[in-house]
Design a protein around this motif. Structure first.
Motif, PDB file in Angstrom:
ATOM      1  N   HIS A 169      -4.511   3.844   3.537  1.00 39.86           N
ATOM      2  CA  HIS A 169      -5.422   2.836   4.306  1.00 39.86           C
ATOM      3  C   HIS A 169      -5.333   2.691   5.690  1.00 39.86           C
ATOM      4  CE1 HIS A 169      -5.573  -1.362   5.663  1.00 39.86           C
ATOM      5  NE2 HIS A 169      -6.576  -1.627   4.745  1.00 39.86           N
ATOM      6  N   ARG A 170      -6.480   2.560   6.191  1.00 36.64           N
ATOM      7  CA  ARG A 170      -6.705   2.084   7.629  1.00 36.64           C
ATOM      8  C   ARG A 170      -7.633   1.124   7.880  1.00 36.64           C
ATOM      9  NH1 ARG A 170      -8.264   8.014  10.490  1.00 36.64           N
ATOM     10  NH2 ARG A 170      -6.379   8.887  10.767  1.00 36.64           N
ATOM     11  N   ASP A 171      -7.121   0.368   9.015  1.00 35.28           N
ATOM     12  CA  ASP A 171      -8.118  -0.928   9.346  1.00 35.28           C
ATOM     13  C   ASP A 171      -9.544  -0.631   9.340  1.00 35.28           C
ATOM     14  OD1 ASP A 171      -5.707  -2.541   8.738  1.00 35.28           O
ATOM     15  OD2 ASP A 171      -5.138  -2.468  11.086  1.00 35.28           O
ATOM     16  N   GLU A 172      -9.782   0.506   9.904  1.00 36.81           N
ATOM     17  CA  GLU A 172     -10.972   0.862  10.360  1.00 36.81           C
ATOM     18  C   GLU A 172     -11.351   2.283   9.906  1.00 36.81           C
ATOM     19  OE1 GLU A 172     -11.707   0.868  14.433  1.00 36.81           O
ATOM     20  OE2 GLU A 172     -11.564  -1.185  14.895  1.00 36.81           O
ATOM     21  N   MET A 177      -9.427  11.730   4.286  1.00 34.44           N
ATOM     22  CA  MET A 177      -9.235  10.874   2.865  1.00 34.44           C
ATOM     23  C   MET A 177      -8.443   9.563   3.220  1.00 34.44           C
ATOM     24  SD  MET A 177     -10.996  11.955   0.311  1.00 34.44           S
ATOM     25  CE  MET A 177     -11.530  13.700  -0.126  1.00 34.44           C
ATOM     26  N   HIS A 178      -9.427   8.523   3.917  1.00 39.26           N
ATOM     27  CA  HIS A 178      -8.784   7.202   4.182  1.00 39.26           C
ATOM     28  C   HIS A 178      -9.696   6.109   3.645  1.00 39.26           C
ATOM     29  CE1 HIS A 178      -7.576   9.954   7.539  1.00 39.26           C
ATOM     30  NE2 HIS A 178      -6.333   9.278   7.205  1.00 39.26           N
ATOM     31  N   PHE A 179      -9.317   4.987   3.487  1.00 42.20           N
ATOM     32  CA  PHE A 179     -10.241   3.900   3.042  1.00 42.20           C
ATOM     33  C   PHE A 179      -9.791   2.907   3.887  1.00 42.20           C
ATOM     34  CE2 PHE A 179      -6.347   3.760   0.333  1.00 42.20           C
ATOM     35  CZ  PHE A 179      -6.087   2.442   0.355  1.00 42.20           C
ATOM     36  N   SER A 180     -10.599   1.869   3.837  1.00 39.85           N
ATOM     37  CA  SER A 180     -10.552   0.562   4.929  1.00 39.85           C
ATOM     38  C   SER A 180     -10.765  -0.634   3.817  1.00 39.85           C
ATOM     39  CB  SER A 180     -11.314   0.343   6.034  1.00 39.85           C
ATOM     40  OG  SER A 180     -12.721   0.527   5.757  1.00 39.85           O
TER      41      SER A 180
END
Length: 239
Positions: A169-172, A177-180
């Protein structure tokens, strides 16, 4: 609100509600759920995410309903918008080894003996994907005004839920391979300030909690990126 661990409170309505499996963590723990960090390595998570995003054709996830005592799965994308992937055994080897290593920790935390489990489901949420509030072992009962009045158990073999996050998880939005968005929110659990508990994990973190209505939860809409979790439901002997 009712305090159920050192740092977490539960809504009075759900705490007083009658439901079939009243499994809870020790109230003297800091949290009523368990998070195991680095359950799986970042490299292993990246390999799994690459497989599901590039090589696997996922199926739209269904929602289970009880109709005249029969469990009927239906596609309802106003309730759940996600895809399910089945992983090859080669990608699950590390997961299974790690689960065997951590099993006693999980059992000790919830005072259970794990028995059987479902197959691992790789659940994919892309932009706009979500899952509204639900309990993993029960269907919610709602009155004509849309208020929750109870739950009926539809999956009694689900005692413990395990959710491994394969992406971070990322805020932005960012590269990789990330997601907001896409937080895991427990609808009836909050801090002392009344703010609902939201889990914002990194790849490799596993979140473990009982499958009953106290731990009703939702996946908030993904606003960008690629959210992938490996989910299992476990039957258990409750001590």
């Amino acid at each position: 609100m009712r305090q159920i661990s050192n740092f977490v409170y539960c809504d009075d309505f759900i705490a007083d509600l009658r439901y079939e499996t009243r499994l809870m963590a020790n109230p003297y723990y800091d949290y009523p759920y368990l998070i195991i960090e680095n359950f799986l390595s970042a490299e292993a998570c990246a390999e799994i995410a690459a497989y599901t995003s590039e090589k696997s054709e996922g199926e739209r996830a269904l929602v289970k309903h009880s109709q005249l005592g029969v469990i009927v799965p239906e596609l309802e994308e106003d309730i759940r918008k996600t895809a399910i992937h089945q992983l090859p055994e080669a990608l699950l080897e590390g997961y299974n080894l790690s689960f065997a290593y951590h099993q006693k920790q999980i059992e000790d935390y919830f005072k259970v003996a794990l028995t059987t489990a479902t197959e691992v489901q790789a659940l994919e949420y892309t932009n706009g994907g979500f899952y509204i509030k639900h309990a993993d072992d029960s269907n919610e009962l709602v009155n004509s005004e849309g208020e929750t009045v109870g739950f009926t158990q539809v999956a009694p073999a689900r005692k413990i839920t395990t959710v491994l996050f394969a992406t971070t998880h990322r805020d932005e939005e960012g590269e990789g391979m990330h997601f907001s968005g896409g937080e895991l929110r427990f609808n009836y659990l909050s801090g002392a300030d009344g703010v609902p508990v939201c889990i914002r994990p990194k790849a490799g973190d596993m979140v473990i909690f009982p499958s009953n209505p106290v731990y009703s939860h939702e996946v908030l809409p993904v606003t960008g990126g690629y959210r992938l979790t490996l989910v299992q439901w476990h039957d258990a002997i409750i001590s």
